[in-house]
Each structure stands twice: as structure tokens, then as C-alpha cells.
Design a protein around this motif. Structure first.
Motif, mmCIF file in Angstrom:
data_model
loop_
_atom_site.group_PDB
_atom_site.id
_atom_site.type_symbol
_atom_site.label_atom_id
_atom_site.label_comp_id
_atom_site.label_asym_id
_atom_site.label_seq_id
_atom_site.Cartn_x
_atom_site.Cartn_y
_atom_site.Cartn_z
ATOM 1 N N SER A 167 0.836 -1.202 0.000
ATOM 2 C CA SER A 167 0.000 0.000 0.000
ATOM 3 C C SER A 167 0.868 1.247 0.000
ATOM 4 C CB SER A 167 -0.883 -0.044 1.244
ATOM 5 O OG SER A 167 -1.540 1.159 1.426
ATOM 6 N N GLY A 168 0.518 2.217 -0.841
ATOM 7 C CA GLY A 168 1.275 3.466 -0.893
ATOM 8 C C GLY A 168 2.521 3.394 -1.744
ATOM 9 N N LYS A 200 1.208 2.485 -7.100
ATOM 10 C CA LYS A 200 0.550 1.747 -8.180
ATOM 11 C C LYS A 200 -0.556 2.593 -8.815
ATOM 12 C CE LYS A 200 -0.794 -1.449 -5.276
ATOM 13 N NZ LYS A 200 -0.317 -0.831 -4.024
ATOM 14 N N SER A 201 -1.436 3.133 -7.958
ATOM 15 C CA SER A 201 -2.519 3.968 -8.494
ATOM 16 C C SER A 201 -1.937 5.165 -9.222
ATOM 17 C CB SER A 201 -3.428 4.462 -7.371
ATOM 18 O OG SER A 201 -4.057 3.385 -6.730
ATOM 19 N N THR A 202 -0.948 5.788 -8.627
ATOM 20 C CA THR A 202 -0.343 6.966 -9.246
ATOM 21 C C THR A 202 0.185 6.622 -10.631
ATOM 22 O OG1 THR A 202 0.273 7.701 -7.047
ATOM 23 C CG2 THR A 202 1.350 8.785 -8.880
ATOM 24 N N SER A 257 -3.424 6.817 -0.008
ATOM 25 C CA SER A 257 -3.803 5.757 -0.931
ATOM 26 C C SER A 257 -4.978 4.986 -0.330
ATOM 27 C CB SER A 257 -2.624 4.820 -1.167
ATOM 28 O OG SER A 257 -2.459 3.969 -0.056
ATOM 29 N N GLY A 308 -5.437 1.883 0.493
ATOM 30 C CA GLY A 308 -5.134 1.008 1.615
ATOM 31 C C GLY A 308 -4.863 1.798 2.890
HETATM 32 N N1 LIG Z 1 -2.451 14.336 -3.141
HETATM 33 C C1 LIG Z 1 -1.457 13.754 -2.478
HETATM 34 N N2 LIG Z 1 -0.656 14.488 -1.689
HETATM 35 C C2 LIG Z 1 0.359 13.928 -0.996
HETATM 36 N N3 LIG Z 1 0.672 12.617 -1.047
HETATM 37 C C3 LIG Z 1 -0.080 11.823 -1.837
HETATM 38 C C4 LIG Z 1 -1.180 12.346 -2.576
HETATM 39 N N4 LIG Z 1 -1.747 11.314 -3.258
HETATM 40 C C5 LIG Z 1 -1.043 10.205 -2.945
HETATM 41 N N5 LIG Z 1 -0.039 10.496 -2.082
HETATM 42 C C6 LIG Z 1 0.953 9.547 -1.553
HETATM 43 O O1 LIG Z 1 1.576 8.923 -2.641
HETATM 44 C C7 LIG Z 1 1.866 7.561 -2.318
HETATM 45 C C8 LIG Z 1 1.381 6.662 -3.455
HETATM 46 O O2 LIG Z 1 -0.028 6.696 -3.493
HETATM 47 P P1 LIG Z 1 -0.832 5.667 -4.409
HETATM 48 O O3 LIG Z 1 -2.279 6.042 -4.295
HETATM 49 O O4 LIG Z 1 -0.250 5.629 -5.764
HETATM 50 O O5 LIG Z 1 -0.572 4.265 -3.673
HETATM 51 P P2 LIG Z 1 -1.051 2.819 -4.082
HETATM 52 O O6 LIG Z 1 0.139 2.062 -4.467
HETATM 53 O O7 LIG Z 1 -2.170 2.906 -5.045
HETATM 54 O O8 LIG Z 1 -1.591 2.262 -2.687
HETATM 55 P P3 LIG Z 1 -2.918 1.417 -2.350
HETATM 56 O O9 LIG Z 1 -2.646 0.020 -2.703
HETATM 57 O O10 LIG Z 1 -3.082 1.603 -0.864
HETATM 58 O O11 LIG Z 1 -4.045 2.035 -3.126
HETATM 59 C C9 LIG Z 1 1.200 7.275 -0.966
HETATM 60 O O12 LIG Z 1 2.214 7.236 0.022
HETATM 61 C C10 LIG Z 1 0.305 8.454 -0.720
HETATM 62 O O13 LIG Z 1 0.236 8.809 0.646
#
Ligand SMILES: Nc1ncnc2c1ncn2[C@@H]1O[C@H](COP(=O)(O)OP(=O)(O)OP(=O)(O)O)[C@@H](O)[C@H]1O
Ligand SMILES: Nc1ncnc2c1ncn2[C@@H]1O[C@H](COP(=O)(O)OP(=O)(O)OP(=O)(O)O)[C@@H](O)[C@H]1O
Ligand SMILES: [Mg+2]
Ligand SMILES: [Mg+2]
Lengths: 321, 259, 251, 321, 251
Positions: C44-45, C48-50, E146, E148
């Protein structure tokens, strides 16, 4: 409760511990009150040969019994009936207040037709046209205010600031007296409509902006990711959802416009309030005319409110769980 | 109202007890009544009211409610008197009492400085502007009914082509100042108002040929105390008789408007 | 099947992205080939989503380049529009339109973007709702659906646009195992028709069955990329092994 | 674009294909315009011995060059500067319009102190007190309107309907002239404040209701499931989020109140607009006075707007992704 | 450990619930014993969320009775309040408070409901954020997390209230396998301290590791209830067997 939660609040006023002290207080207050102010009851008692403290006490007791019985019944009705009863009672109380002015109903009857056939018609005409124009201005203004184009942003900012900040009367002056200075002589009604539209457009710009901003970003992202253009997204996705937020304050503006349209009378338009004022002035019957005009305004406000409730139901239909 | 009928007011006793005569007046008209540069009320009506108070042995205190609020009656003791240049008409007599005419205001026709009109007859068939709900509108529409036996008889002149009414007394002059009859050909207004506009640089002039009519103006009292109204009427009669009113009109108008 | 010369559906070079001072993506290189089924997993974090949101121009980026169907992703409106027309997306939070019924949710973009007439749009929308097994919910509003039902609507809405490339952000998170199996079958069928897909998922069973290639991310970087058999049986990196050790046995 | 999407819209006005025809049209329009309406430029040209069609053409060309140069510069500035420039230019244009009225600045200087020291002070006092009271009324009204208690609902409904529907002027009359009928003689300022509070409270009730209703049900559920009481949920969870939706229309109401407070002058309060009106009409300088009052109102509106922007930023800080 | 005479944390008798004409729950009988770890699974739309929401008085019901800690669930405010104080809930959609930081999300109910002073509330909130491994996100707002991370905040917020009974609606749907393992360990530790838990999940691995008893629902009814070993190895009902056959292999 705001959202129906599966909880029934206890009926506070129904409990004797609240009920009885409240009535006792009312009784004492009435006992000490000036009997001149409730002449009807006192008249009846005086006719029956009861006066002084005894009469006052009897009158106070009678009022308390009436109020108590009324509350007792009211609190046990279903919600719809409660609302209806409250309306009836408050309307009657208001009417009683006006009857105490001993107004000249003959005067009202004599003037009513002019008020309606000329004044109301002009008022409705001006308000309706202005609202439509204000709506269009507000749409454009809101989009400009949310854009990243500095010129559009600057113009929209200046527009809302000026036309909200300066009294409507001044705006009418600028348009009616200022435009002839640069060679454009405008008539009274167009000048009034222009001023009203610009002013209300500025207020509604802010409402629309707030409504659009209240929609979560994810909605915009989903629509854009599906390939909708910014305009399509705004029209088909954002605005329909923003409506729930936009409608209540916009309803306010519609209702306020109805009455603010009276300001265009300074340039000589015979709208409802102007006629009421001038008709009353020549015979010093202002209260009568004011009251009549107010009732007419109120009726139309209620119509607008009913319309608003319908529209809200329409846009709120998806708000289930 | 039934309540006031039950206990007639004794206004004079109240005034004497307080030592203050509360007067409702207008603050929008120079020189009748206006707020001067120091923020104080001044003017003809103010001086008249002060003189009435002096003769009653009390001081005058002023309030400036809207015309519609003062003239609706039912004062409930808020004001003892209204000295605000009201015209006594028959219809108004149903609502308030008139305690005596204290001066006469002359009305004139005013035209743009560029206008070709020379005489009143030149205005026949033209567009005349008036403030609505005033005696000038009643005059131009020919149904002026003055409730004052001492007033001079009204002679109607000018047959307007179109009467344009305005919600306040300045808008007609604003339309009149526009070049060459853009919206109006003439305005009927009190002489003092017209002179004030000219003093302020409006490009207009008073049409010669004397006054259109002279409007009596009266002190107004609430209907609930006839004895009080009679007392005020006596005071005004005395002021007229001993020339006090003449002095005050001369001070503010430069002419004797008191008869 | 497109010839050898057609450009890769997605090509990412040295991608870097910051949220303020936080580096969410760091030197990401990735090429997707036509018809490929990519699974992205990671803690998590980890970004991936980004990553998949950036491909669709929903997030800006500060370093590197992205090519979609050979078109370089810039901030020009035409480019972004063209890219979004060939890329479909299912959001982690679904982002259904709450004011529209389920059917309208799917039909609206067909009408507005694909310019289908109303009846044809509704028909195609209905076909995809049948694919995800919720035709009977078509007249409801999203707020009246269970979580899993909402997720399936989101999938149907994206698929109905028939894009060349689909990005899924945890498309099975709210689904029960039966439904996961059905969505898997649906996606495999689409892959058979040549659609390229990138799926972010935590569902290792899904990854194993679905993927041509599995990508493991941590701290904004791609740590490991391998075919699923190799990824699950013989991961190269210590971080990956630690991650996979935690996967719970299920049957 | 409403939400910053990663797209740069093309700078439409910067393209020669838009730019050049626009300027050509302006030139033609000016050529045919009445030269009386742009005296300054014509004066300069006449002094230089140029008149007639040639002078007109030269003047039109000069204006077009100015406008073109201005647009050229404006469109290439960063957004903040664009906004600032647009404000400066529009303010100058407005000022030019007023200069053409040849106003008496001496008169304005002479009266300014009264307007500010008496009028503005009263206006601000009345508005400030009324806004606070209206806020409280609106909170209570909104909760009542959303409750399931028929009596509260009925009273709140009646209240908003009556006090939105009837002109504010009439409400002042009812309180100032009507209350004495039942034995309560109120002074001018309290009567005005009461009427303003009741009226604006009614409008703001609708705004608050809309704002509260716009918060998703899940927020209410989560707070209630955590054990928060309905009151705590409202204050700590619902209202802070509803603020984003409530603030823009409430800002409207604050700004409108500033000007509507002028209505209390009917009961004899010397507020800003009353002084401007009476000072202006007694010397026929009402345009001067109106303008001065408008500028004062505008300044305070801008202050309110800046305050609103701050508050919006405060409540909007969680709206990141 | 409470004695034999203490009432069951939850007792549900013949529960029936309609949404309009649709029967979402149908004759549900269920008793939870103290410290029990119940897992509820079943296909999407089978009424799992509805069931646990009803226990918490978030949904009304038309038939049957519910007792929580011996108190019969009625519409009286005191009863509902008492029940909610002993029941914690994690929502499928998280329902975090977007206007508060992560820390404030957890501390607010502690201050308002448990009447802890500000510092103590923040301290306890932080302790639970550490339990779900996101102390470093404490100052962010939910929109910056994110998926999670958001889910873990929701879990920490509910746990920090230290209720006697916890209801989880798909608490691991947005979590990666590592995180699932950690949440599992957290929950097991809490169970060791005597907390009763009911978890709706699609994660069969989680169910197997966590549950004392597994409940299988379909069409608003409880089809089967058994200990996990029996449930996974030898389900009695054909419907259950069909459901479990679809579970994807993972390792
Ligand atoms: N608008 C924002 N401002 C600051 N930090 C952000 C922002 N959006 C996301 N983050 C940070 O960027 C990181 C990556 O986020 P992302 O949503 O891509 O994670 P993920 O891999 O999709 O996780 P998950 O499996 O929990 O969805 C995370 O640590 C999150 O806290
Ligand atoms: N407000 C509503 N109006 C009508 N039907 C509803 C409403 N809420 C839920 N339902 C229906 O009730 C059924 C049960 O919903 P519930 O949310 O309990 O399912 P679930 O078992 O939690 O599913 P999932 O695993 O997908 O979350 C579903 O078929 C759903 O469509
Ligand atoms: Mg994610
Ligand atoms: Mg569910």
C-alpha cells in the motif's frame, strides 16, 4: 434529526414536567399584562359584569386553557397535520394583528385592480426576464471564475465584486443616467432589467461557483477519463449533481428578485411596490397598500417555493442510501 | 384602535412632564429641513418646530422617519407633532389631524435651458415630469383637492401631452437636464426645489409667468388627542399673527411665504 | 492482430513524479506490448494507483516521457483527448455518477463520446451489464447497490467504451470470490480479442491466473518484473520474497 | 477548466486569426461612431489641426493600436498579473465614465466626514448585529426544517415563507408599527435590527439546510456509529464539511445585508444610504453622494470578499486529491 | 473473562428486512458468544453489509429482534446510544471525515464520546495508528492517502474507541497481502483480549486464519455456519460448495 436515523426522539413538550410549568408561567405573565392589549376577551367579560383583577384572572385562565388545549391536540397529530395546523394558527395570529390596525378595506378593494393589472404584471415581467438573464450571466461567470485564464478570471472577479458591492440603485443610475453620457439612451424598463440581471447575475455567479466546487474531484476525473469534453462534463455530470447545492440559494435569489425589482421604479416603471407606495401616499393609506402588496408578493413567493420543492425532489431522487 | 379609544391620550401632559416636544420631520430638503455639514438638522421646518416648542415651554427633539411611517397615524406617542411640509388634502384628513397651515409653497414649471418654450402655453401637448403622489401630480392631472378654507383657489393651466411620474423629486430634473428633450420637456416642482437644482448647476431655467399654484403646508398631529391638536392650532395662529412665521420664512426663503 | 510495426500501446521512460516534496514515482520504465496482460502489485502506498493514473493524464509528472499508442503524452488538449479515447479506466473508488441510473452511467459516454444514438447506446450498455452479471440492477441508482455491484458497474462502464487499452485499479477489491472468477473470465475473453490490460491488484490468485507479466512496486520504483510462474515460484528480489511470504493460504 | 486537469487550453485570443479581424471590426465601428463621444482624443487631434474624416480615422487607428497593444501585453502576462491588470483597466474605465458627469468633488469632500462618521458607523453597527442574529436564527431554522417534529417543521416553514416572501420594508413596518398594537413599543434601531435579522435569517435558513443536506449520508452514519450525539455530529462533522457549500451564498447574504440595512432608514435611522440620499437631494448632488456611498459600500464588500476567500481556503484545505 | 451468566454480545432472532419490495434479510438467526471471531461471507448483494449495519441500528428492520449485550434494540435514543458505545464499526466505504487529519479522525470521537482530554485522546489515537502501521501519515488528510492507507485509518478509528464488539465490513478489500497479514495479527491480538468480532470479507485466506466460525449467506439468508476447517474442507450445502469452487488458487 437531520438524516433519518433509526431513533425516535422523545416528545419533549408532551411531558407534564415541561407542559405544566410552561402554562403556569403564561398565566402569571398574562395576569400582570396590560388588559388594554387583549380587548376582545375583556370586552366579553366586561359585558358579563366582571372587571378588575377578577376579570383579568378569568381572562388569563381562559387564554391558558385555550393554549393548553391547542398544544395538547397539536402534539398528538401526525406530522403533516401538525405542519398544516401551525400554518393555520400563525396565519390567523398575523391576520388578527392587522385587523387591530382598523384598516380601510374599501380603499384596498378600490386600488386592488390597479395593483394587480399594472403593478403585478410589470413586476412579474421584469423579474422573469431578469432572472433568465441573470442565470445565463451566472453560468458564464462561474465558469470564468473557475478557469485558469487570467483575463476571464479578472473580468469575472471584477464583475462580481462591483455588481455585488455597489447598491442596486446605483447600478440603475449608472445604466439609466450614465449610458446616455456615452451616447446610448436606454428606456426605463430595459435599464431596470439590465441592472437587475447584472446584479443578480453577480450574486448567482458565486452560488454556481460554490455548487460546482462542491462536487468531488473523482466525478470530474471519471468523466474526463471516459473522454467527455470539459463542456460535456460540466453539463452532464457536474451541474446535475451541483443542482442539489445550487437550488436552495438560487431559490432565495428568485424570491428576493421579486421584491428587489421594485427598485426599478426610480426610473419610472410602474411596478407593484411603486404603485402601492404612491397609491397609499396621496391618501396616507400606506399600511393598507403595503399590506396588499405584501400579500401579493407572498403568494408568488409561495408559488416559487413550491416550484423549488419540486425541482429539489427531481434532482434529489438519487440520494437514497 | 380599540385600545387607544379606551384611554384617550393626554399629549400635552406627557410633553410637559418630559420637557421635550418630539417632532417628526423630513431631513431631505433644503431649505425646509436638512442635515448640515456638521451633521445637525437645520432649516425652516426645524426653526418652526423649535418656535412651537418654545411657546409650549419645552425643548424640541427631532426624529426623521420615512414619510410613509409618519403619515400612517397610530403614532403611539412616538412623536407629538409632525412639522414636515405636508399638504392638507381631504383624503388625508381621514388618517391624521391637521393642526394649521404654516406656509404656502409656490409651484413653477421648469424647462431645459436650451428649450424653446417661452410661455406656459408652449407646454401644451408636451411631456411633463412630476414627482408621483405629490400635489404637483394632482395638479397636472387636475384633481387637486386642498383641505384648507384659507387656501387660494386653484386655476389649472397647461394641458400636457404626456405626464411622466417619478418616484422621487430629483429624477425628473435628471431627465430634464439631458440635451434637448431626450426624455422630458418640462417639470412641475416647488420653486425652492427648482432654484436649488439651478444653484447646483443643472442646465435648466424656471419658465416665466408666475406661479402655477400655491400649496398650503400644515403641521400634522395624531388623531388620538383632539385637545392637543386644538392647542397646537392656537400656537400656530399666534405665530402667524405676531409675525414670527414671516420672520422665519424670510430667513430661509428670502421671501414671505407665510400668507 | 496488428503488425510488427505498430507502436507499443504504452511506453514509459524514466518517469518521475512528486507530490510536493514526496517522490511518489521514481525512474519508472515500462513497455506494454499489444494484447499483454500486466498485473501491478506491491504494498500500500507504493505508487501503483499513481502510475496508472499518470498514463491517463489524470496526474501530472515532472520527469520522463510517456507514449500511448505511439503518441507522446503532452498537455495539449487534442493529445490528451486522443489518448483518453484509446484508454479505459476503472477507479479504485468506482466514481460512478450518482445522479444517473446504472444503465445511464454506462450509456452516457457512449452517446456523448462515441456518438451512438440513444437506443444503440442503451443496448450496448446493457450487453456489458450482462457481461458483469447485473442486468437486473440497470434501473437502480448507484447508492442503492452493494459495494460489489457498484464495482461491476464501473467495470461495465469502462468496457462499454471498447478502448484499446484498459487500466484497472483494484477491480476486484469489493468482489466475492465467485465474482472475481467471473470478472477474470470476462477480462481473459477481452484479452483474447486483443485488448491490452494493466491491472493493479492485491489478489495474488487473480494475478497468477490473469497475468502475462507481474510487476512488483515499492517506494515508487519497479522492483521486479517477471512472468507469473517465475514471479510466484522464484522471485529474484529479497523485498519481493518478503512480500509474497505474507500471502495467506486460502484453500 | 473547473478542476485543474493536466491540459493547457490553447490561448484563443493570442492567435492572429482571431486577433486581426477583431481589431479591424473595432476600427470600422469607431470610424462610424459619433466623435462627440470620445472628446479627449478628438481634442488633441483638433489642436494639431486635424479634423473631419481624417481626424476620425486617425483617432480610430490610435484607439485600435492602444487596444491591440494592451491585449498583446495582457495575454502574455502570468495569471496573477492578468487579473491585476484587468482590474486596473476596468476601474479606470469606470472612473472615466464618472468623470464625464463633471461631479463636484468639493461637495463630496465637504460631506464625506458626515457620511463616514454617522452613516457608515450606523450601517456597520446594524449590519454586524443583524448578521450575527441571522446566523443564529438560520442555524435553528435549518435544524428545525430538517427535523421530523411537525411543530418545529411547521414553525420553521412558516417563518421562512413569511420572512422571505414579504418585502423587508413591510417587516420593518410590522415590527415598528404593529408591535405597539400589542403593547410593545420598540425603538427605531432595535426594530430595524429585528427585521433585518428575521429576514436574513429566513434566507440563510434555506442556505444552511441545503448545505447540510449536501453532505453524504455516510458521514452521518460514521459519526453516529462512533457514538457522537446528533448535536455533536452536526457541529463537528456535518457543518464543517457543509461550510464549503454554505460559505459562497452566505457571503452573498453578508454583502447584500450591508446594503439592505439601508431600509431601516424608514424608521429614522441615519445610516449611510439615508445620509447620502438626503444630503444629495437637498443640494441636487445625488449622483455625487450616491457615488460616494457606493464606493464606501464597495470597499466594505471587497473586505468581506477577502474575508470570505480566507474562510473558504480554511475550510477547503482538505480538498486535495 | 466474563462469567457464564453474562449475556451474549449479539443475539439475533428471526430478523427480516425489506428495501421497499425487496427482501434483503430473511429469517436470520444468530448468536455471537463473547470473544468469538465470526466471519461472514457470501456472494455480492447477499445482505452481508445489511446484516451488520442492522446490528448497529444503522438500518431499520421490520421483523424479529436483536439483542446487543443483553439490551433489546429499539428506537429509543438511550438504547441506541448504549448499543453504539459497545459496538464499533468499520465501513465498506471507510467514511473517513475528510475535513480532519488522520490523527483528528481517530481522536475526535475519543474526546467527544469517551471524554478523554485532548492530549490523552491524541496519544491513544496515535497508538492505534501505530498498530495499523501508518503513524507517519497522521498529519495528512484522508484525500492525500492511498486506498489502503485510508482503510487502515478507518480500522484504527474504530479500534481506538475500544468497543466490546467490532463489526468490520470488508476491512481488507483495499489492502495488499502484507497489510492483510498485519491487520489479521492486530485483530487476533484484540480477540485474545476478549473482544468479539464479526467480519464481512471476501478474502477466504483471511477467513480461514481468523475465524472461529464462518457464516455463508445468500439471498438474505444464512445458508451455512461452521468452523473454518469444516467449512472449507467439507461444506454441507451445494450452494456453498459451488461458491468455494470459484476461489482462485494463490500460491
Ligand atoms: N495528493 C497527495 N498528496 C500527498 N501525497 C499523496 C497524494 N496522493 C497520494 N499520495 C501519496 O503517494 C503515495 C502513493 O499513493 P498511491 O495512491 O499511488 O498508492 P497505491 O500504491 O495505489 O496504494 P494502495 O494500494 O493503498 O491504493 C502514498 O504514500 C500516498 O500517501
Ligand atoms: N437503499 C437500497 N434500496 C434498494 N435496494 C438496496 C438498498 N441498499 C441495498 N439494497 C440491495 O440489498 C441487497 C443487499 O445489499 P448489501 O449491501 O447488504 O449486500 P452485500 O452482501 O454487502 O454485498 P457486497 O459484498 O457486494 O457488499 C443488494 O441486492 C442491494 O442491491
Ligand atoms: Mg491505490
Ligand atoms: Mg457490502
Amino acid at each position: 434529526m437531520i438524516f433519518a436515523d433509526n431513533v425516535d426522539q422523545p416528545p419533549l413538550l408532551r411531558r407534564p414536567i415541561v407542559f405544566i410549568p410552561a402554562l403556569a408561567l403564561l398565566f402569571l405573565a398574562l395576569l400582570r399584562a396590560d388588559p388594554a392589549n387583549w380587548p376582545l376577551l375583556r370586552g366579553v367579560l366586561a359585558a358579563a359584569g366582571l372587571g378588575g383583577v377578577l376579570g383579568n384572572g378569568l381572562a388569563a385562565a381562559a387564554v391558558c386553557v385555550l393554549v393548553g388545549a391547542n398544544a395538547y391536540v397539536l402534539l398528538r397529530l401526525p406530522v403533516r397535520w401538525q405542519v398544516a395546523m401551525v400554518w393555520v394558527e400563525l396565519t390567523l395570529a398575523l391576520a388578527a394583528l392587522f385587523v387591530s390596525f382598523d384598516l380601510s378595506y374599501a380603499f384596498i378593494r378600490r386600488k386592488l385592480w390597479i395593483l394587480v393589472s399594472i403593478g403585478l404584471v410589470n413586476t412579474l415581467l421584469i423579474s422573469a426576464v431578469s432572472i433568465v438573464l441573470a442565470f445565463i450571466l451566472a453560468m458564464a461567470g462561474a465558469v470564468a471564475k473557475l478557469s485558469q485564464n487570467g483575463v476571464a478570471l479578472g473580468v469575472a472577479n471584477f464583475y462580481t465584486s462591483l455588481f455585488r458591492g455597489v447598491p442596486l440603485l446605483m447600478q440603475i443610475y449608472i445604466i439609466y443616467l450614465g449610458l446616455p453620457q456615452i451616447g446610448v439612451v436606454v428606456d426605463a424598463i430595459p435599464a431596470g432589467v439590465a441592472a437587475l440581471s447584472l446584479c443578480y447575475g453577480a450574486y448567482m455567479t458565486e452560488i454556481f461557483r460554490g455548487g460546482i466546487e462542491s462536487i468531488p474531484r473523482g466525478q470530474w476525473e471519471a468523466a474526463r477519463a471516459l473522454g467527455l469534453s470539459p463542456g460535456q462534463t460540466l453539463r452532464q455530470v457536474i451541474l446535475p449533481q451541483a443542482m442539489g447545492v445550487i437550488i436552495p440559494p438560487t431559490g432565495n435569489q428568485f424570491i428576493a428578485m421579486l421584491k428587489d425589482s421594485s427598485l426599478v421604479s426610480v426610473v419610472g416603471v410602474w411596478e407593484l411596490m411603486y404603485l402601492a407606495r404612491t397609491q397609499g401616499q396621496s391618501e396616507f393609506r400606506h399600511i393598507e397598500m403595503m399590506l396588499t402588496a405584501s400579500m401579493i408578493y407572498w403568494i408568488f413567493s409561495i408559488l416559487l417555493e413550491l416550484g423549488q420543492a419540486r425541482i429539489e425532489r427531481f434532482f434529489g431522487r438519487a440520494h437514497a442510501r | 384602535s380599540p385600545a387607544s379609544r379606551m384611554r384617550p391620550a393626554d399629549t400635552f401632559a406627557r410633553v410637559r412632564a418630559r420637557g421635550v416636544l418630539t417632532v417628526a420631520t423630513n431631513a431631505g430638503w433644503q431649505p425646509q429641513g436638512f442635515i448640515d455639514d456638521s451633521g445637525q438638522l437645520a432649516g425652516f421646518d426645524i426653526d418652526v418646530a423649535r418656535e412651537i416648542a418654545r411657546r409650549l415651554g419645552v425643548k424640541a427633539r427631532f426624529q426623521t422617519p420615512d414619510w410613509s411611517v409618519m403619515t400612517g397615524g397610530h403614532w403611539r406617542g412616538r412623536w407629538d407633532l409632525m412639522v414636515g411640509s405636508a399638504t392638507p388634502t381631504r383624503a388625508r384628513a381621514h388618517v391624521v389631524d391637521f393642526a394649521g397651515v404654516y406656509y404656502y409653497s409656490p409651484y413653477v414649471f421648469v424647462v431645459n435651458r436650451m428649450s424653446t418654450a417661452r410661455r406656459r402655453a408652449d407646454l401644451d401637448g408636451r411631456r411633463i415630469g412630476v414627482e408621483t403622489g405629490t400635489t404637483s401630480e394632482d395638479y397636472i392631472r387636475r384633481h387637486l383637492e386642498i383641505d384648507d378654507p384659507s387656501a387660494p383657489a386653484v386655476v389649472y393651466s397647461v394641458t400636457p401631452g404626456q405626464v411622466r411620474t417619478y418616484a422621487n423629486s430629483m429624477m425628473p430634473f435628471d431627465d430634464l437636464r439631458l440635451p434637448a428633450g431626450a426624455r422630458l420637456d418640462a417639470v412641475l416642482a416647488p420653486e425652492q426645489t427648482a432654484l436649488q437644482a439651478i444653484r447646483s448647476g443643472y442646465p435648466i431655467r424656471v419658465l416665466p409667468g408666475g406661479y402655477a399654484f400655491r400649496e398650503p403646508l400644515t403641521v400634522v398631529t395624531d388623531k388620538d388627542d383632539p385637545a392637543w391638536t386644538a392647542r397646537i392650532r392656537r400656537v400656530i395662529a399666534a405665530m402667524k399673527a405676531d409675525g414670527a412665521l414671516r420672520v422665519i420664512t424670510l430667513k430661509w426663503y428670502g421671501r414671505d411665504y407665510s400668507s | 492482430m496488428p503488425g510488427e510495426t505498430s507502436p507499443a500501446p504504452v511506453e514509459i521512460r524514466a518517469l518521475g513524479k512528486w507530490y510536493g516534496a514526496f517522490k511518489a514515482l521514481d525512474g519508472v520504465n515500462l513497455v506494454l506490448s499489444r494484447g499483454e496482460r500486466l498485473v501491478i502489485c506491491g504494498p500500500s502506498g507504493s505508487g501503483k494507483s499513481t502510475l496508472i493514473r499518470t498514463v491517463n493524464a489524470l496526474e501530472s509528472f515532472q520527469e520522463g516521457e510517456i507514449f500511448v499508442e505511439g503518441v507522446r503524452l503532452t498537455r495539449a488538449p487534442e493529445t490528451v483527448k486522443a489518448i483518453r479515447l484509446s484508454v479505459g479506466m476503472v477507479f479504485q473508488q468506482f466514481n460512478l455518477f450518482p445522479h444517473l441510473t446504472v444503465l445511464e452511467n454506462c450509456a452516457l459516454p457512449l452517446r456523448l463520446v462515441r456518438r451512438l444514438p440513444g437506443a444503440a447506446a442503451a443496448e450496448r450498455a446493457m450487453a456489458y451489464l450482462e457481461k458483469v452479471r447485473i442486468p437486473e440492477q440497470a434501473a437502480k441508482h448507484p447508492a442503492q447497490l452493494s459495494g460489489g455491484q457498484q464495482q461491476r458497474v464501473a467495470i461495465a462502464r469502462a468496457l462499454a467504451m471498447e478502448p484499446k487499452l484498459m487500466l484497472f485499479d483494484e477491480p476486484t477489491s469489493a468482489l466475492d470470490p465467485e465474482m472475481v472468477k467471473e470478472v477474470l473470465d470476462t477480462l481473459l475473453a477481452l484479452a483474447g480479442e486483443g485488448m491490452t490490460m494493466a491491472v493493479v491488484t492485491h489478489e495474488m490468485g487473480f494475478a497468477r491466473e490473469f497475468a502475462d507479466r507481474v510487476l512488483f512496486m515499492d517506494g515508487g520504483r519497479i522492483i521486479e518484473a517477471a512472468a507469473p510462474t517465475q514471479f510466484f515460484s522464484d522471485p529474484q528480489q529479497a523485498r519481493t520474497r518478503a512480500f509474497l511470504r505474507q500471502v495467506l493460504r486460502r484453500d
